[in-house]
Structure formats: structure tokens, C-alpha cells
Design a protein around this motif. Sequence first.
Motif, PDB file in Angstrom:
ATOM      1  N   MET B 210      14.109  57.278  11.499  1.00  0.00           N
ATOM      2  CA  MET B 210      13.489  56.054  11.030  1.00  0.00           C
ATOM      3  C   MET B 210      13.003  56.178   9.588  1.00  0.00           C
ATOM      4  O   MET B 210      13.261  55.325   8.748  1.00  0.00           O
ATOM      5  N   LEU B 211      12.288  57.274   9.322  1.00  0.00           N
ATOM      6  CA  LEU B 211      11.722  57.442   7.974  1.00  0.00           C
ATOM      7  C   LEU B 211      12.816  57.541   6.917  1.00  0.00           C
ATOM      8  O   LEU B 211      12.719  56.947   5.855  1.00  0.00           O
ATOM      9  N   TYR B 219      19.368  61.360   3.824  1.00  0.00           N
ATOM     10  CA  TYR B 219      18.838  62.431   4.664  1.00  0.00           C
ATOM     11  C   TYR B 219      18.892  62.111   6.159  1.00  0.00           C
ATOM     12  O   TYR B 219      18.463  62.899   6.981  1.00  0.00           O
ATOM     13  N   THR B 220      19.411  60.922   6.497  1.00  0.00           N
ATOM     14  CA  THR B 220      19.514  60.580   7.918  1.00  0.00           C
ATOM     15  C   THR B 220      20.415  61.567   8.650  1.00  0.00           C
ATOM     16  O   THR B 220      20.343  61.729   9.849  1.00  0.00           O
ATOM     17  N   TRP B 221      21.276  62.227   7.900  1.00  0.00           N
ATOM     18  CA  TRP B 221      22.147  63.254   8.500  1.00  0.00           C
ATOM     19  C   TRP B 221      21.330  64.376   9.153  1.00  0.00           C
ATOM     20  O   TRP B 221      21.834  65.124   9.974  1.00  0.00           O
ATOM     21  N   LEU B 222      20.054  64.496   8.778  1.00  0.00           N
ATOM     22  CA  LEU B 222      19.220  65.553   9.344  1.00  0.00           C
ATOM     23  C   LEU B 222      18.915  65.328  10.826  1.00  0.00           C
ATOM     24  O   LEU B 222      18.564  66.261  11.536  1.00  0.00           O
ATOM     25  N   PRO B 224      19.963  64.107  14.687  1.00  0.00           N
ATOM     26  CA  PRO B 224      21.097  63.801  15.566  1.00  0.00           C
ATOM     27  C   PRO B 224      21.191  62.312  15.886  1.00  0.00           C
ATOM     28  O   PRO B 224      22.287  61.771  16.038  1.00  0.00           O
ATOM     29  N   LEU B 225      20.040  61.626  15.965  1.00  0.00           N
ATOM     30  CA  LEU B 225      20.116  60.189  16.231  1.00  0.00           C
ATOM     31  C   LEU B 225      20.689  59.449  15.029  1.00  0.00           C
ATOM     32  O   LEU B 225      21.288  58.383  15.167  1.00  0.00           O
ATOM     33  N   GLY B 226      20.490  60.034  13.834  1.00  0.00           N
ATOM     34  CA  GLY B 226      21.059  59.426  12.647  1.00  0.00           C
ATOM     35  C   GLY B 226      22.579  59.487  12.660  1.00  0.00           C
ATOM     36  O   GLY B 226      23.248  58.612  12.112  1.00  0.00           O
ATOM     37  N   TRP B 227      23.142  60.518  13.284  1.00  0.00           N
ATOM     38  CA  TRP B 227      24.604  60.658  13.332  1.00  0.00           C
ATOM     39  C   TRP B 227      25.250  59.440  13.987  1.00  0.00           C
ATOM     40  O   TRP B 227      26.350  59.065  13.646  1.00  0.00           O
ATOM     41  N   VAL B 228      24.522  58.856  14.956  1.00  0.00           N
ATOM     42  CA  VAL B 228      25.057  57.672  15.637  1.00  0.00           C
ATOM     43  C   VAL B 228      25.327  56.565  14.620  1.00  0.00           C
ATOM     44  O   VAL B 228      26.345  55.872  14.674  1.00  0.00           O
ATOM     45  N   GLU B 229      24.381  56.438  13.652  1.00  0.00           N
ATOM     46  CA  GLU B 229      24.535  55.378  12.652  1.00  0.00           C
ATOM     47  C   GLU B 229      25.679  55.668  11.690  1.00  0.00           C
ATOM     48  O   GLU B 229      26.235  54.766  11.086  1.00  0.00           O
ATOM     49  N   ILE B 243      32.001  65.691  15.824  1.00  0.00           N
ATOM     50  CA  ILE B 243      32.095  67.152  15.743  1.00  0.00           C
ATOM     51  C   ILE B 243      30.703  67.770  15.742  1.00  0.00           C
ATOM     52  O   ILE B 243      30.433  68.763  16.421  1.00  0.00           O
ATOM     53  N   LEU B 244      29.777  67.133  14.979  1.00  0.00           N
ATOM     54  CA  LEU B 244      28.406  67.643  14.925  1.00  0.00           C
ATOM     55  C   LEU B 244      27.764  67.609  16.320  1.00  0.00           C
ATOM     56  O   LEU B 244      27.110  68.557  16.744  1.00  0.00           O
TER      57      LEU B 244
END
Lengths: 296, 551
Positions: B210-211, B219-222, B224-229, B243-244
Motif C-alpha cells: 500500500m505504502l 518499490y512495490t516489487w518488494l 509479494p502482494l505487489g507482484w499481483v499488481e 516465477i517469483l
Amino acid sequence: MTQPILQINHLQKRFGTFTALHDITFTVNAGEVFGFIGPNGAGKSTTIRTLLGVIRASGGSATIFGHDVWRDRVTIHQRLAYVPGDVTLWPNLTGGEIIDLLLRLNGVAHSARTDRLITRFALDPTKKARTYSKGNRQKVALIAAFSQPADFYIFDEPTAGLDPLNEKYFQEAVLALKQQGKAVLLSSHILSEVERMCDRIAIIRDDTIIETGTLADMRHLTRTQITITTQTPVDPAALPGIHEARVGHQVNEWQFAVEADQLPGVLAALARHQIVALTSTPPTLEDLFLHYYGKE
Amino acid sequence: MGPFTQTGQLTRLALRRDWWRLLLWGVSLVGLMMAVAAKFATIYGTPAEIAGITQALKTPAIVALFGPFRLGTHATTAQVFANEMLLFMALIQVVMSISLGIHATRHEEDTGITELLRAHAIGSLAPLQAAVIELTLINLSIGILDALGLSLAGLPGATWLGNWVIGLGLAASGWVFGMLALLSAQLADHATSATGLAYALFGLSYLVRMLTDVQAPRYTWLSPLGWVEKLAPYQQPRLLPLILFGGLGLLCLGSASVWAQCRDLGAGILTIRAGRATAARALRGPITLLWRQEYRVIMGWVLGITVLGAAYGAVFDTIGDILKTNPTMQQVFGTNALHAANHQLILTYSSTIALVLTAVASIPGLQLIFKLYHDDLSGWLDALYARPVSRQRLLLGYTGSAVTTSCLVFLGGWSGLVLVGNFSLTHAADGLTWSEFLTGVAGSVPVMALLLGLGALVVGAWPQGRLVVWGYLAYAFISQYLGNLLQLPHWAKSLGVFDWLPTVPDHAINWVTVSWELGLAISCGLIGLGSYVRRNLQSHGSQAFHLIFTI
């Protein structure tokens, strides 16, 4: 003490169409240890749950100290102690905490007596209940029950899981309660225990009480085992009231079971053949148990 | 006789044990996905309709809740759908995986079933492996059904590849948190702490997501929930997130297997210390007993939601800056009007967060009320039944603790939001006032009271209906949360309890509504109490339902 502590009259319990208790009647008096025995699933625990006001009877009545077990459960429980057969404890509390809590729920404090019981039963009260074995969980419940001053004690298979030494302490503690004039209802499968401790017994089978009385009373209802040796040959199998007659190892020795009310006639008939040796074994509770349970 | 011997047999057993849960989760998740997709096709079918919503989707508030808007001016229906729905669906699937994962491993171990099984000729890793297969099967099935359902829904702009990236992406995100739950199950010393650990990690990755979404999307790549986006299924489908997910999942699974092999059955890394020999002075009744058992869990909820509220608050400055989305504002209006507009933005955003916090705060409360039923069946209350503890005291104690817990949890989140939010603002005057803070509380309490009253009614009169209450909470929340996006009809929203009061604090409190809501909540509780005092305990209460009518 004329008023019985526990009085159950034609108690019935149905769950929908399923009958869990059919006809339960017995009383327990002050100063008495009352044995409650029966096969698995016969309705012992359902009866006890009804007595505790956990489930409501569908018919008949049950009173403790003269109060209705359902309506006045809270009043009754101020003077009642109970140890369930399968003790479930709060896993993240220690045994010591649970004992104290259970006592406080009855308005009683941890006493020197509690400490003596903890030492006696060799319980480590600092361990979390999660780590206790079945026997240790049982001890927690027993210590809480014995250190609580009550007038009526209900034990549902309390010694299953205890080692023989702790079983002995349990029996001593119950006999001490009896001497103080307390009433005890003991449901058990350990027949030697019931035989040793109980003044009267009720046998439950198929949701119904089929026999109540002292062990001596009940013995009259079954057969006595006789081993006899006579001077002259005899065939006892022909006599009335004789069952399972077998020839013994010695000459003229017989083993058989005789119905209690036929015993005088049988002995008189055998005496005519000059009795050399005779042993008679009264039926044990186990015999009675098997006799009643095995009966179709 | 390897470590996996009899895994097949155990998997069949697990599927039989859980089939009802699996079916329910599968149907709800796929059903929700398809219902939303179908709705999107009708309400955002044309470019004009999409253009109408784009402005709203770009606001930082919506970005904080649903993920960033990364589409150009010619976004298709399918792109908007994926952009707004992926994260939400992934969150629900993660909750499913954590609950199934802990239930299949640590819970079974706590009940002693694992010990019974391990005495047979089964491999040392077979129970864990069976749970892995179960989690893989359910997540994969849901993913495949999602992909097929999306093909069926035929959203304008949807591609075959995109549909499958969504399906597999959701499956992978659920699966990876399932593996994380299995690892937590090995590290913690019982099911409750394992669940707490798994949710703490889940919460952490939500906060990072979220932040970073609001302030630094790179930095959303940091998280795992960001990976969905980052899947971007209908623009430039990426396989890197998949893959991640696979890599992280295998890493968790590997560590879980290592721990499972070297630890004692029934123990975790957190070893058991000797406890108190006597009880604390305060532990003296059913209510203190409940708190003694549950305070860690309750504190975990309060702490967790306070951090969540604070994180939502941390973006106040970005959200409450109308110039970001509308740079011409300052020329058109004066500075005063600008601050008023900023304040209004924050107010609207806070009202939405208040809704989320209320729904989340109701969960631990309902769990506490339902614990009365679980404790009854599991035999924990046996010892209390033989003591002078009335049923009124038990039910009121559990319900009272539940209400207190929900209020504490809500207050934690709400103060976290307002305190951190106001602190983060450059113009402190744009923030929430003290009276708006109280209005938020006053609007939330009756909603929680109603849900908990319903819980008390069910536990007293019809304990099998617990699932109905959970379902109702989910419906009420989703209909309100997605209501505007999906343009739900008024009647559909008004079935949910969140709709009965206008959102607060951006609207004034209607005290008449508050009064009758509280009255209804108390009545529900009293009917529940009446039935609870009369029904048989330690049974599934099949005849209890009739008892309500014979009071």
C-alpha cells in the motif's frame, strides 16, 4: 439424614426421535459411595450431564439436595464437585492456575490442603496443560475436586489413566469423604474399585437401570461357583438349578455353578454322598457384570 | 519407505476432511470473480463509461485500497477490471490458503491426529506433503476456473493470454501464502500462534504494497502482494511475478520441510517454559479466564490494525492534496476553498477506511462469541458446568468481551489513522477534527453491535448458523466496498448492515438510526440469551431452533 442427596425418578432423555435415556431411577444418600456401572454407550455420561444441568431431561425428575437439576443448577453447583471422564483443560494455562481458577469459581481459595494434594498426587503445577498426559489432566481435576468442600461428589471414570499408586490415593480420598458423611456417585469400569469402595450399585444397560442394590443383594441373583469332592460317585448335572457342570481333576470331583436360591437343596442332595471337600466362590462383580451385559 | 510414503492416502483423507470447506471457498471465489466480471461488462462496456470512472480510480484513496491506476487514456474494460479487482481477489484467496494450511497441519497436530497417523507406516513428511498437494489443488482449481470464467464473461479487451495470467497469478499468490502458512505452522508451537505469525507476514506485505503504491510504485516489487499488481494481464502480460511466486513458495516449502524433519512432534521453535504454580489474583471467573487465554490474540489484532490504520493515515498528505489530480484548482478557487476541498478529500477517504476498520474489527468479536460454542463442544467448559456459574454469566461474559474487543480493535485502527494522518499533513488544518473522530466512532459502534448481536443470537439459538453470520458480514462488506465501483442497485446495498447509516464521518450521525440499531442489537442478544439458557449444551443444538419459538 432421611432426605437423599440425589434422587432420580424415571428420568428420560430423547434427542429428537433418538432415545438416549429410557428409564433411570436411583437415589444416593449422605455417607454413601454409590457405584454406577454399565457398558460403553449405555447412558452413564448422558445421565451425569443431565444431573449437571447441561442437558434437559425429557421426562421424569432428578433432584440434588432437593433442588431440580435443571432449574436450580447454579444453586446446586455451590455444594457439588465433579470430575469428568475425559478431562479437557485450557492448553495455555498451567495446572496450578487451573486448580486455583476452578476453586475460585466456587468461592474457595487455594489452601494448605490443595498443596498437600498436589504433593500427594505428584503433579507439577508449573507445566502448561498442553503438555500434560491424560493421567496428569485427570489429577488436575481430582485435586480441584478434593480440595473443594462439597456435599456431593460426582466422579465419571476418574481413575482411567491414573497409575496404580495414584489410583490408591484416589480411593483413600473417597473413603475419607464417605467417613465425613459426604455422598459420592462413582461411575467406573474398574470393577475391583467399585467392589471395594461402593456401598450400593446401579447397573445401567441400554439406557435403562436394570439392577440397583448392595453387592450382597445382587449376589443372590446369580450363581455361586462350587467345587466339590464326594466319597461316592454322584452326577450333580441332574439336580435342579445346576449349570455348566464339569468333571474335575480328582476322582469324584465336580465343578458347577448353582443358582443362589437352589443352593440349600443342592447341598442337601450332595451331602448324602458324603462330602470330602468343598469350596464355594461367591460371584464377583465381574461375574455379575458379564451376567447382565451378556444377557440378550 | 521414504519421507513421502503414503502421501497419496493422506491427501485423499485431507480432501475428504475438508471437501466442504474447499467447495465453499472455491464456489465463493470463482462466483465472486465471475459476478464482478459480468457486472463490469455491462457498466464499463464503452470507452465513455470507462472515461467516466478513470478520474476516480486515479485518486490516491482508491490507489491505496485497490492498487495504482496504470492505464492510458484508451483503457479497455478488461484492463480496468484487472487493475481494480486483482489485488482484492488475491487478498481473499490468501486468507483462504492461510486458514486451510494451518488447519491441515498445525491444527491436526494440536488435536493429536498427527500423532495417531505418525504411529503408522507413513513418511515423516507425508502429512506436510499432503497439505501441500491440497493447497496446490485448490489454488490451481480456482485459478483454472477463474481463467475459464473470464473467457466466458468475454470482457471487451480481454485476451486469452491475459485470462490465463490472471487465473495462474491468483492461484500462485494464494499458493505462496499457503506455503508461508505451512512454514509458520512449523515455527510456532500451536495453531493459534501459527495463524498469528502467518497473518503478521501477510499484513506486512500488504502494508509495503500500500505504502509503495501510493508513494513509490517502483518499490512495490518488494511485496509479494505487489507482484499481483505487476501481472498487467491485458497490457503487457508479465511472467516474472509467476516465477517469483514459484521461487518464494518453494523456499518456504523447503524450509518448512527441513524444520518438520528436525523438530519434535507437537513442539515449535518457541519452546515451552515453566509457568506459574498458582494463578494470578485476577484469574477468578469465566470472563477473566477468557481474557487470560485470548489476550495475546486480542492484543495481536489491536496492534495489527493500529499499524494498518497508521499506514492508511501515512498517505493523508498525498490524498489530501487536490492539486495532484486537479492542478488548476488553485487559480479557480482561493486558498481557503482549496483547504476545504482537501479536508473533504481526507474526510471521504477516512470514511471508506472506517468501513474497512469496522468490518475487520467485527471479525475477532464474532470469533470470541462463537468460541462459546467451540469451547462447549471441545469440552473446555465441562469444568465450568459443574460449578456455580450461570449460563447468563457465560454468554454475557463472552458477548461482553467480544464487544469490548471489537471496540478496542476499531479504536486502535481509527486512532492510528487519524493520529498518523493528521501528523503527516503539511497543513494540519486539513486533517480530521476531534468531533469528526468521535462521529466516526459513533457510526461504527452500532454496526459492530448489530453484527455481534447477530452472533449472540446464533450461538444461543442456532449454532449451526455461524457460517450464515460470516457470509452476511462478507456480503455486507463487499456490497459496500465494491458497491460504487459495481454500481450495485440500492436494494442490494441496503441489505447490508453498513448501509443503514450514512458513511461517517463525512456525513452527520443520525441518532434515530443509531438508537434503533443498538436496540435491535440488544434484542438479538437477548433472544440469543433466552435460547441459550434453555437449550441442551454439548450437542449440536438440532432442536434448539424450535426452542426459540417455545420461550
